[in-house]
Design an enzyme around this catalytic site. Structure first.
Site, mmCIF file in Angstrom:
data_model
loop_
_atom_site.group_PDB
_atom_site.id
_atom_site.type_symbol
_atom_site.label_atom_id
_atom_site.label_comp_id
_atom_site.label_asym_id
_atom_site.label_seq_id
_atom_site.Cartn_x
_atom_site.Cartn_y
_atom_site.Cartn_z
ATOM 1 N N HIS A 18 0.837 -1.208 0.000
ATOM 2 C CA HIS A 18 0.000 0.000 0.000
ATOM 3 C C HIS A 18 0.877 1.267 0.000
ATOM 4 O O HIS A 18 0.619 2.204 -0.751
ATOM 5 C CB HIS A 18 -0.902 0.035 1.245
ATOM 6 C CG HIS A 18 -1.896 -1.095 1.333
ATOM 7 N ND1 HIS A 18 -2.026 -1.899 2.429
ATOM 8 C CD2 HIS A 18 -2.822 -1.535 0.447
ATOM 9 C CE1 HIS A 18 -2.991 -2.794 2.234
ATOM 10 N NE2 HIS A 18 -3.492 -2.596 1.038
ATOM 11 N N LYS A 42 -16.478 -6.910 5.611
ATOM 12 C CA LYS A 42 -15.793 -8.071 6.174
ATOM 13 C C LYS A 42 -15.387 -7.775 7.616
ATOM 14 O O LYS A 42 -15.283 -6.609 8.008
ATOM 15 C CB LYS A 42 -14.577 -8.492 5.323
ATOM 16 C CG LYS A 42 -13.812 -7.376 4.637
ATOM 17 C CD LYS A 42 -12.749 -7.939 3.676
ATOM 18 C CE LYS A 42 -12.051 -6.815 2.920
ATOM 19 N NZ LYS A 42 -11.041 -7.197 1.984
ATOM 20 N N ARG A 91 -2.208 -6.356 -8.402
ATOM 21 C CA ARG A 91 -1.118 -7.304 -8.144
ATOM 22 C C ARG A 91 -1.152 -8.363 -9.231
ATOM 23 O O ARG A 91 -1.175 -8.033 -10.405
ATOM 24 C CB ARG A 91 -1.276 -7.909 -6.740
ATOM 25 C CG ARG A 91 -1.033 -6.890 -5.648
ATOM 26 C CD ARG A 91 -1.547 -7.343 -4.325
ATOM 27 N NE ARG A 91 -3.008 -7.360 -4.329
ATOM 28 C CZ ARG A 91 -3.767 -7.560 -3.288
ATOM 29 N NH1 ARG A 91 -3.218 -7.803 -2.124
ATOM 30 N NH2 ARG A 91 -5.072 -7.528 -3.381
ATOM 31 N N SER A 129 -2.746 -7.921 2.940
ATOM 32 C CA SER A 129 -2.906 -7.775 4.391
ATOM 33 C C SER A 129 -3.242 -9.123 5.019
ATOM 34 O O SER A 129 -2.732 -9.459 6.085
ATOM 35 C CB SER A 129 -4.028 -6.782 4.706
ATOM 36 O OG SER A 129 -3.734 -5.520 4.178
#
Ligand code: ADP
Length: 160
Positions: A18, A42, A91, A129
């Site tokens: 990030h 979430k 990504r 993460s």
């Protein structure tokens, strides 16, 4: 005109992927707002306050980067902040389909705001993460992937 990009996410917690993206973005935009989602859909490991505190600690040294919470529709928040761009990270290929859908939906909500993508340095291309949390919870060394303040916070989660 000031060029502002909103970089939205859960940041649970912020990783070097990030912050790598923020460093790249600030070369292109006058201002980058890291927008930390309040309702993420979430269960997060860190509270909103903690996710913001960690992001501020990591990005504090970057001029022209601001950390703000947001809730509700991202495009409403982006418009209220007078942003021209929503920034997302790409990504591996696996990000593409979801990000493509999201960009299309966001454009249908507000066609004046563009979604733009940046890719991180290659050592962060597989970093997430959730992976960092998993490795940290098993006692692995994550110091190459998160700032020391985040590594410390991950230890409390491990104990807690
Ligand atoms: P979200 O829950 O919205 O996916 P994240 O906090 O996981 O929020 O990620 C926010 C944004 O940062 C997403 O666009 C994601 O693809 C991107 N991102 C996450 N990790 C990396 C990384 N290692 N390199 C580049 N971009 C990343």
């Amino acid at each position: 005109m000031q060029r502002t990009a909103i970089y939205p996410g859960t940041f649970d917690p912020i990783t070097c992927g990030h912050s790598d993206l923020c460093q790249r973005a600030i070369k292109v935009f006058d201002k980058v707002i890291l927008a930390v989602a309040i309702d993420t859909g979430k269960d997060t490991s860190f509270s909103l306050e903690e996710r913001m505190r960690l992001a501020e600690a990591v990005l504090g040294g970057l001029d022209r980067v601001e950390v703000l919470p947001f809730e509700g529709l991202l495009m409403d928040f982006a418009a209220a902040q007078h942003a021209q761009v929503v920034l997302r990270g790409l990504r591996a290929v696996s990000d593409f389909e979801y990000e493509f859908q999201l960009a299309g939906m966001n454009r249908s909500l507000n066609a004046n705001i563009e979604t733009m993508f940046l890719t991180p340095a290659e050592q962060y291309a597989f970093l997430s993460s959730s992976l960092v949390k998993e490795v940290a919870s098993l006692g692995g060394d994550v110091s190459n992937f998160v700032h020391p303040v985040v590594a410390k916070a991950l230890q409390t989660i491990r104990r807690g």
